[in-house]
Design a protein around this motif. Structure first.
Motif, PDB file in Angstrom:
ATOM      1  N   CYS A  64     -26.524 -10.323   0.307  1.00  0.00           N
ATOM      2  CA  CYS A  64     -25.986 -11.686   0.301  1.00  0.00           C
ATOM      3  C   CYS A  64     -24.665 -11.755   1.066  1.00  0.00           C
ATOM      4  N   LEU A  65     -23.815 -10.726   0.880  1.00  0.00           N
ATOM      5  CA  LEU A  65     -22.529 -10.731   1.587  1.00  0.00           C
ATOM      6  C   LEU A  65     -22.746 -10.669   3.092  1.00  0.00           C
ATOM      7  N   CYS A  66     -23.669  -9.812   3.526  1.00  0.00           N
ATOM      8  CA  CYS A  66     -23.927  -9.668   4.962  1.00  0.00           C
ATOM      9  C   CYS A  66     -24.412 -10.984   5.544  1.00  0.00           C
ATOM     10  N   VAL A  67     -25.433 -11.591   4.879  1.00  0.00           N
ATOM     11  CA  VAL A  67     -25.955 -12.857   5.388  1.00  0.00           C
ATOM     12  C   VAL A  67     -24.864 -13.919   5.335  1.00  0.00           C
ATOM     13  N   GLY A  68     -24.080 -13.899   4.223  1.00  0.00           N
ATOM     14  CA  GLY A  68     -23.017 -14.888   4.068  1.00  0.00           C
ATOM     15  C   GLY A  68     -21.954 -14.772   5.145  1.00  0.00           C
ATOM     16  N   ALA A  69     -21.717 -13.537   5.616  1.00  0.00           N
ATOM     17  CA  ALA A  69     -20.718 -13.335   6.661  1.00  0.00           C
ATOM     18  C   ALA A  69     -21.170 -14.006   7.955  1.00  0.00           C
ATOM     19  N   VAL A  70     -22.474 -13.982   8.215  1.00  0.00           N
ATOM     20  CA  VAL A  70     -22.992 -14.597   9.435  1.00  0.00           C
ATOM     21  C   VAL A  70     -23.137 -16.106   9.241  1.00  0.00           C
ATOM     22  N   LYS A  71     -23.731 -16.480   8.110  1.00  0.00           N
ATOM     23  CA  LYS A  71     -23.966 -17.894   7.812  1.00  0.00           C
ATOM     24  C   LYS A  71     -23.323 -18.214   6.462  1.00  0.00           C
ATOM     25  N   PRO A  72     -22.111 -18.732   6.468  1.00  0.00           N
ATOM     26  CA  PRO A  72     -21.409 -18.976   5.195  1.00  0.00           C
ATOM     27  C   PRO A  72     -22.191 -19.897   4.263  1.00  0.00           C
ATOM     28  N   ARG A  73     -23.074 -20.712   4.820  1.00  0.00           N
ATOM     29  CA  ARG A  73     -23.847 -21.640   4.010  1.00  0.00           C
ATOM     30  C   ARG A  73     -24.710 -20.904   2.977  1.00  0.00           C
TER      31      ARG A  73
END
Lengths: 332, 330
Positions: free
Chosen positions: B23-32
């Motif tokens: 989740c952190l990795c994806v969140g870093a790319v797409k904060p949404r």
């Protein structure tokens, strides 16, 4: 009078009398398959007179020749005590890779090599997971079944890749009146039947399937044999994928979808013992024709594809129950 | 300190860490991705898989496998939807009883074939997978049941509820999870399932009725597949003979094996499977955000199964090694 002084000495004469030859033949599962095949031909020829025409039967068999080809090798894998559920997905992925590289500009022979090579690579992957890492083949091949199909979907997307005209229509070429895929199936059956029945390597496969530990103690390289078999399945699947591509004229990711049922069904109908160690190429050979006649017969009788799916499902269960019963009788 | 150490040594901790990292990795790319709206999307993706995975977990723990759950889901959903269509006067909540009942019956057929004839579950359920799918086409005449026939009360269960507006089906899935936890860890029969899976030879010697337990496990799997069937009708509002439940078995098996259930039987936890389902949910929700086509879903499920098998193997080998070390010390 029997000799009471040495009750423990057992001679060969004390063994139960051998079964009469007619009984031995009668209670083999291949006999069941053969009887069913004859019955199926009779029933379907009542439905439609075409079934008495050998050319019609040969032509309709081309639709099932690809799965039958893989089923022959799958039979050997099951005899060796493993199972492979991924060949149908393997067919799709190797055909997709073949068509994709061809469209990308690779010459046809190289593209075919890519297809076959990728099929064998998929067999190697299955083999590494099952033999090298000692994971159960059932779950591994369920995983790779999904994986290979998914990769095919990624490569091909939703569209179908068209193939050049000269590649299309292998099923319409006749050699001595027999379509090429059917001829290939017959030749491969004979070769594999010989390998399995009459070579040391083939007999070792039966030993591995009966008891792998005992086979290893007897100096048989069980792992090497099984690994080879997985690669051969991959090879056969890629060939089957190419034949299917040639028959259909284009490649989509859903090529051969659900084929694992038909392949396992052919092996089971032919009397291959699901727990390994028993079965024959002859059985699968007959079962392939049986399945082709039944499926074509059902189509001629205007049965819905869904009903046919039901029949195949029931047939799978019935055949495995029957085979198990036959073997449990003859084991005693 | 010791408690903390034990928590981190557990299998489930690894999956939880994977979820957080992902989740952190994806969140870093797409904060949404790290918003409440996205959490809602993830939670809505998972209830069906969660319920199916609970049944499949028990089956796999008992050293079997059930490939037919997707078709059982489709068949139960179709029977229920047809009841809604042709008998609208029947109260809609009876649909749950019908769907679960149909699932139990189908699961019973699986279990009976497997125990009666001592057949491998994989082949039997491969057969019934196709049989039930075919039957779904036959009873429905290959026609989809459209939105207008599914009661709106049932459909609204997937949209809202009085509690924080979280849809009912999420609560139902969590309820099933808790019930499975209670059953698997705190009931006599539940422990027998684990005992059967860890050693099928010893189980009957301990007085476990192997046939009854196996049969029951398949009936539970069928019941939960049936429940997920009516929830499919609630979630999507239609039932289609070819789409409903198609490929469901692969999602569920992927979730179960990544949740740490050993395919050699006897090992598995409800918490692990729950986290496994959540991880799959996060991955499915992240794909469209990252612009990866839906076509790769199936490949990811396959890759997940294979990777989970590899993890399972290394964990097992570590267990064997620590056992050997213990013995050497003794």
């Amino acid at each position: 009078m029997t000799d009471h002084t040495a009750p423990h000495r057992v001679s060969a004469l004390d063994a139960a009398a051998a079964r009469p030859r007619w009984q031995v033949i009668l209670i083999r599962p291949e006999t069941m398959t053969f009887v069913l095949l004859v019955a199926a031909v009779i029933v379907s020829s009542l439905l439609s007179p075409y079934f008495l025409d050998i050319n019609y039967i040969l032509a309709s068999f081309t639709l099932y020749a690809e799965f039958s080809l893989v089923a022959l090798v799958l039979t050997i894998v099951i005899i060796s005590g493993e199972i492979d559920l991924s060949p149908a997905s393997n067919m799709a992925l190797s055909a997709c890779l073949f068509a994709w590289t061809y469209r990308a500009g690779l010459p046809m022979p190289l593209a075919i090599l890519v297809g076959i090579g990728s099929g064998m690579l998929m067999g190697v992957i299955n083999g590494l997971l099952v033999i090298g890492l000692e994971l159960p083949s059932i779950i591994v091949t369920i995983g790779t079944l999904t994986l290979y199909r998914g990769l095919a979907q990624i490569i091909a997307g939703d569209q179908s890749i068209r193939l050049p005209q000269y590649f299309i229509g292998i099923n319409t070429y006749l050699i001595a009146g027999v379509p090429v895929p059917v001829l290939l199936f017959i030749v491969v059956s004979i070769v594999l039947g010989f390998v399995l029945g009459a070579t040391i390597w083939g007999r070792q496969i039966y030993q591995v399937g009966t008891s792998e530990i005992a086979a290893r103690h007897a100096g048989i390289r069980a792992k090497r044999i099984k690994f080879t078999l997985f690669i051969v399945v991959g090879f056969a699947s890629s060939i089957a994928g190419l034949i299917t591509a040639s028959r259909l004229g284009s490649v989509r990711y859903d090529l051969g979808l659900g084929g694992e049922l038909q392949m396992v069904l052919m092996a089971m109908l032919g009397g291959t013992y699901i727990f390994g160690g028993r079965g024959s190429i002859l059985g699968t050979f007959l079962a392939a024709w049986l399945l082709s006649v039944i499926s074509t017969g059902m189509t001629t009788a205007n049965l819905l594809p869904a009903t046919q799916l039901c029949v195949l499902g029931v047939l799978l269960i019935v055949s495995i129950v029957a085979t198990n019963l036959i073997y449990s009788r003859t084991q005693r | 300190m010791n408690i903390l150490r034990n928590v981190f040594l557990r299998r489930e901790a690894g999956i939880a860490v994977m979820i957080v990292l992902f989740c952190l990795c994806v969140g870093a790319v797409k904060p949404r991705f790290l918003t409440l709206d996205e959490l809602r999307i993830i939670l809505l993706l998972t209830p069906l898989i969660l319920i199916g995975a609970m049944g499949q977990m028990l089956v796999i723990v008992a050293r079997n496998v059930d490939l037919s759950i997707g078709s059982m889901q489709g068949f139960a959903a179709m029977v229920t939807a047809m009841m809604f269509k042709f008998h609208p006067e029947i109260p809609w909540f009876l649909g749950f009883i019908v769907a679960i009942g149909v699932g139990v019956a189908l699961g019973f057929v699986n279990g009976a074939l497997i125990t009666l004839f001592r057949l491998p579950a994989i082949i039997v359920t491969l057969g019934t997978l196709n049989l039930y799918r075919g039957l779904t086409f036959i009873i429905s005449d290959a026609k989809q049941i459209d939105r207008q026939y599914v009661p709106s009360a049932l459909k609204s269960m997937s949209n809202t509820s009085p509690i924080f507006d979280i849809p009912w089906i999420i609560f139902m899935a969590l309820g099933v999870t808790l019930l499975t936890y209670a059953f698997a860890n705190h009931s006599r029969v539940g422990r027998q399932v684990f005992a059967l899976g860890s050693n099928p030879t010893a189980a009957p010697l301990r007085g476990i009725r192997v046939t009854a337990v196996t049969l029951m496990v398949f009936m539970i799997s069928g019941a939960l597949a049936g429940l997920s069937g009516i929830m499919y009708a609630s979630r999507w509002g239609f039932v289609n003979p070819s789409n409903t439940g198609f490929g469901f078995e692969f999602q569920v098996i992927a979730a179960v094996v990544i949740g740490g259930v050993s395919i050699n039987g006897g090992v598995g936890s409800v918490l692990g499977v729950f986290l496994g389902v959540m991880l799959l949910g996060c991955v499915s929700a992240a794909l469209p955000l990252l612009g990866i086509a839906g076509a790769s879903q199936s490949a990811i499920y396959g890759a997940v199964i294979v990777i989970a098998l590899l993890i399972d193997r290394s964990v097992r080998l570590r267990g064997v090694a620590s056992l050997a070390a213990l013995r050497a010390r003794a």
